[in-house]
Design an enzyme around this catalytic site. Structure first.
Site: not given
Length: 307
Positions: A180, A287, A157, A255, A252, A278
């Site tokens: 994150k 995806y 990111r 990404r 993004h 993730h």
């Protein structure tokens, strides 16, 4: 417990214990400030007094407002309110969670927008010539090329990329990314990204660092300060414009392209999940739909009875 004090403690919990990014915290703060302003008009002084009807009335008022909010905005607002009340219940400030019957709005499934490999090449060239190219690159172009090469090579990111320190590039072959919740992951660097980063680190960053206060950040601005998310976004916008690509290309997009190209190349979805950081494989599986579209196209053009 007053709603104001509950919100303050909840935000501290999100900051310290859950380690949310400043961007995520700002979104929670905006949503819940709106909720508290509505509670103030109802003279609510204790979170324990709130009922499911109160929460429903607030969300219904927001949903019927003008302009009509998007389903994604309502879903985020609902999630913020639910998080506050669940926290209040865990802390013992209330005996009931008034959000248990909430049903999240159904969001349309949107496939991530990815560039083709040729478009990625054009975007990278739009940032600046590759190291060793016939045309000599400027210092800013070397930095911008290194940034975009890293974004595409790692699927990071933009907030993760601009938060990297020099020491996060390990032996020039892997990069340590903090995602994150401050979760770390290790992502390999391809040869193109390694070459671009090496050129930036040896030929550009030392001079940029001398222009400002000493910073451990990998990517620096022209005055020596750490490169911001907004500046990185502008780098990509400028490169896309020079490459003649769609104006909606964003950090993004790289990404999405990273994940899509890996899956199209045969990578296992769980490996891609790990590389993207993730928490759930279901997030990564979106995806795979892009790859299915590619399979349909190949099938339609190749099978004798496809048409």
């Amino acid at each position: 417990m007053t709603p104001e004090r509950a919100l303050d403690r909840y935000l501290r919990h999100l900051t310290i214990e859950r380690g949310l990014s400043p961007h995520s915290l700002a979104a929670y703060r905006r949503d819940l400030a709106r909720y508290l302003a509505w509670l103030e008009t109802r003279d609510v002084t204790d979170v324990a007094a709130l009922t499911a009807n109160d929460v429903d009335a607030f969300l219904a008022e927001v949903a019927s407002g003008e302009p009509r909010p998007a389903a994604s905005s309502l879903a985020r607002l609902q999630s913020s309110v639910r998080g506050l009340h669940r926290f209040a219940l865990r802390e013992g400030w209330t005996e009931v969670d008034p959000t248990t019957r909430l049903v999240a709005p159904k969001l349309p499934k949107r496939l991530p927008k990815a560039l083709t490999i040729d478009q990625v090449d054009r975007l990278l060239d739009g940032a600046g010539p590759a190291p060793g190219a016939q045309h000599e690159a400027s210092a800013v172009q070397l930095r911008d090329r290194a940034l975009l090469e890293l974004l595409y090579a790692t699927g990071a990111r933009v907030s993760e990329a601009v938060s990297l320190d020099v020491d996060d590039v390990i032996d020039t072959e892997i990069v340590r990314v903090r995602g994150k919740g401050s979760k770390e992951r290790i992502v390999p660097l391809g040869s193109y990204a390694r070459e671009a980063l090496a050129a930036y680190l040896t030929r550009v960053r030392p001079d940029l660092s001398r222009r400002g206060r000493a910073s451990a950040r990998l990517f620096l601005g022209v005055r020596g300060a750490p490169l911001s998310r907004q500046s990185a976004w502008l780098v990509i916008q400028d490169a896309a414009e020079r490459a003649g690509l769609d104006a909606n290309v964003s950090p993004h997009t790289l990404r999405h392209s990273f994940a899509t190209h890996l899956l199209q190349g045969g990578a296992d979805v769980r490996v891609v999940q790990e590389l993207l950081g993730h928490a759930s494989v279901s997030t990564t599986q979106i995806y795979t739909h892009v790859s299915v579209d590619t399979l349909r196209e190949v099938y339609a053009s190749s099978h004798p009875r496809a048409r």
